[in-house]
Design a protein around this motif. Structure first.
Motif, mmCIF file in Angstrom:
data_model
loop_
_atom_site.group_PDB
_atom_site.id
_atom_site.type_symbol
_atom_site.label_atom_id
_atom_site.label_comp_id
_atom_site.label_asym_id
_atom_site.label_seq_id
_atom_site.Cartn_x
_atom_site.Cartn_y
_atom_site.Cartn_z
ATOM 1 N N ASN A 70 0.872 -1.158 0.000
ATOM 2 C CA ASN A 70 0.000 0.000 0.000
ATOM 3 C C ASN A 70 0.921 1.222 0.000
ATOM 4 O O ASN A 70 1.721 1.412 0.926
ATOM 5 N N LEU A 71 0.820 2.046 -1.020
ATOM 6 C CA LEU A 71 1.717 3.196 -1.186
ATOM 7 C C LEU A 71 1.599 4.214 -0.050
ATOM 8 O O LEU A 71 2.526 4.974 0.193
ATOM 9 N N ARG A 72 0.498 4.211 0.647
ATOM 10 C CA ARG A 72 0.312 5.152 1.749
ATOM 11 C C ARG A 72 1.169 4.815 2.972
ATOM 12 O O ARG A 72 1.302 5.625 3.877
ATOM 13 N N PHE A 73 1.737 3.617 2.990
ATOM 14 C CA PHE A 73 2.539 3.197 4.134
ATOM 15 C C PHE A 73 4.030 3.094 3.819
ATOM 16 O O PHE A 73 4.778 2.508 4.593
ATOM 17 N N VAL A 74 4.469 3.684 2.723
ATOM 18 C CA VAL A 74 5.891 3.674 2.382
ATOM 19 C C VAL A 74 6.600 4.716 3.248
ATOM 20 O O VAL A 74 6.234 5.882 3.265
ATOM 21 N N GLU A 75 7.598 4.253 3.971
ATOM 22 C CA GLU A 75 8.376 5.148 4.834
ATOM 23 C C GLU A 75 9.628 5.631 4.119
ATOM 24 O O GLU A 75 9.955 6.806 4.150
ATOM 25 N N SER A 76 10.373 4.715 3.492
ATOM 26 C CA SER A 76 11.593 5.085 2.779
ATOM 27 C C SER A 76 11.905 4.058 1.698
ATOM 28 O O SER A 76 11.429 2.932 1.733
ATOM 29 N N VAL A 92 12.481 -5.354 -3.655
ATOM 30 C CA VAL A 92 11.855 -5.040 -4.942
ATOM 31 C C VAL A 92 12.533 -5.932 -5.971
ATOM 32 O O VAL A 92 13.766 -6.014 -6.015
ATOM 33 N N ALA A 93 11.749 -6.606 -6.776
ATOM 34 C CA ALA A 93 12.307 -7.502 -7.792
ATOM 35 C C ALA A 93 13.190 -6.719 -8.761
ATOM 36 O O ALA A 93 12.906 -5.568 -9.082
ATOM 37 N N ARG A 94 14.246 -7.368 -9.202
ATOM 38 C CA ARG A 94 15.204 -6.735 -10.110
ATOM 39 C C ARG A 94 14.521 -6.173 -11.358
ATOM 40 O O ARG A 94 14.785 -5.051 -11.769
ATOM 41 N N ARG A 95 13.624 -6.940 -11.942
ATOM 42 C CA ARG A 95 12.971 -6.471 -13.173
ATOM 43 C C ARG A 95 11.922 -5.395 -12.904
ATOM 44 O O ARG A 95 11.548 -4.648 -13.798
ATOM 45 N N ARG A 96 11.432 -5.285 -11.677
ATOM 46 C CA ARG A 96 10.441 -4.257 -11.337
ATOM 47 C C ARG A 96 11.083 -2.975 -10.812
ATOM 48 O O ARG A 96 10.438 -1.935 -10.759
ATOM 49 N N TRP A 97 12.353 -3.045 -10.404
ATOM 50 C CA TRP A 97 13.010 -1.889 -9.795
ATOM 51 C C TRP A 97 12.989 -0.640 -10.682
ATOM 52 O O TRP A 97 12.669 0.444 -10.181
ATOM 53 N N PRO A 98 13.310 -0.720 -11.979
ATOM 54 C CA PRO A 98 13.300 0.514 -12.781
ATOM 55 C C PRO A 98 11.950 1.237 -12.767
ATOM 56 O O PRO A 98 11.897 2.452 -12.589
ATOM 57 N N SER A 99 10.848 0.516 -12.877
ATOM 58 C CA SER A 99 9.540 1.175 -12.880
ATOM 59 C C SER A 99 9.150 1.662 -11.480
ATOM 60 O O SER A 99 8.568 2.734 -11.338
ATOM 61 N N VAL A 100 9.493 0.911 -10.452
ATOM 62 C CA VAL A 100 9.204 1.331 -9.078
ATOM 63 C C VAL A 100 10.010 2.580 -8.742
ATOM 64 O O VAL A 100 9.478 3.562 -8.214
ATOM 65 N N ASN A 101 11.285 2.584 -9.063
ATOM 66 C CA ASN A 101 12.152 3.723 -8.810
ATOM 67 C C ASN A 101 11.656 4.959 -9.568
ATOM 68 O O ASN A 101 11.582 6.059 -9.013
ATOM 69 N N SER A 102 11.279 4.779 -10.818
ATOM 70 C CA SER A 102 10.760 5.867 -11.636
ATOM 71 C C SER A 102 9.467 6.434 -11.045
ATOM 72 O O SER A 102 9.272 7.648 -11.002
ATOM 73 N N TYR A 103 8.602 5.568 -10.567
ATOM 74 C CA TYR A 103 7.341 5.997 -9.953
ATOM 75 C C TYR A 103 7.606 6.938 -8.777
ATOM 76 O O TYR A 103 7.009 8.005 -8.675
ATOM 77 N N PHE A 104 8.517 6.555 -7.890
ATOM 78 C CA PHE A 104 8.781 7.376 -6.711
ATOM 79 C C PHE A 104 9.542 8.655 -7.058
ATOM 80 O O PHE A 104 9.332 9.686 -6.423
ATOM 81 N N LYS A 105 10.382 8.617 -8.071
ATOM 82 C CA LYS A 105 11.067 9.844 -8.503
ATOM 83 C C LYS A 105 10.051 10.853 -9.021
ATOM 84 O O LYS A 105 10.173 12.049 -8.770
ATOM 85 N N LYS A 107 6.941 11.095 -8.064
ATOM 86 C CA LYS A 107 6.206 11.577 -6.905
ATOM 87 C C LYS A 107 6.966 12.684 -6.191
ATOM 88 O O LYS A 107 6.380 13.648 -5.729
ATOM 89 N N ILE A 108 8.288 12.551 -6.123
ATOM 90 C CA ILE A 108 9.127 13.547 -5.450
ATOM 91 C C ILE A 108 9.118 14.854 -6.226
ATOM 92 O O ILE A 108 9.081 15.932 -5.634
#
Length: 110
Positions: A70-76, A92-105, A107-108
């Motif tokens: 749940n994205l509302r509970f991400v601390e870091s 975070v799975a290796r193949r999912r990391w690029p999209s997950v990292n991009s998503y949070f960037k 948001k910032i």
């Protein structure tokens, strides 16, 4: 008014679960463990593939074949890991990391 996730058939009984109280869902084969904000865990006989389509896609993110958070509970966020407010760190799975990292960037930047 409570937003109902769905009726869960656990080993004890059917229950209703509010989206806002689900911190994450961990999968293990044909079973999933739903982790709630109060520390309670519900074991259900559904795999993550069955649960994921029933969740709001803007609030939940699949980060690994075994984890839906749940994205509302991400601390870091760490390289290839996410820490939630319950103190647990999830890989975070290796193949999912690029999209997950991009998503949070993105948001910032907002």
């Amino acid at each position: 008014m409570t937003m109902i996730l769905f009726t869960l058939t656990t080993f004890e009984a059917g229950q209703y679960v509010d989206f806002e109280k689900v911190v994450c869902i961990t999968g293990d084969g044909n079973y999933s463990c739903i982790h709630l904000t109060d520390g309670q865990r519900l074991l259900v006989s559904k795999c993550l593939e069955q649960l994921e389509p029933r969740l709001p896609h803007r609030q939940f993110l699949r980060i690994h074949k075994r984890y839906l958070i749940n994205l509302r509970f991400v601390e870091s966020i760490f390289p290839k890991q996410i820490k939630l407010t319950d103190g647990k760190v999830y890989a975070v799975a290796r193949r999912r990391w690029p999209s997950v990292n991009s998503y949070f960037k993105q948001k910032i930047r907002r």
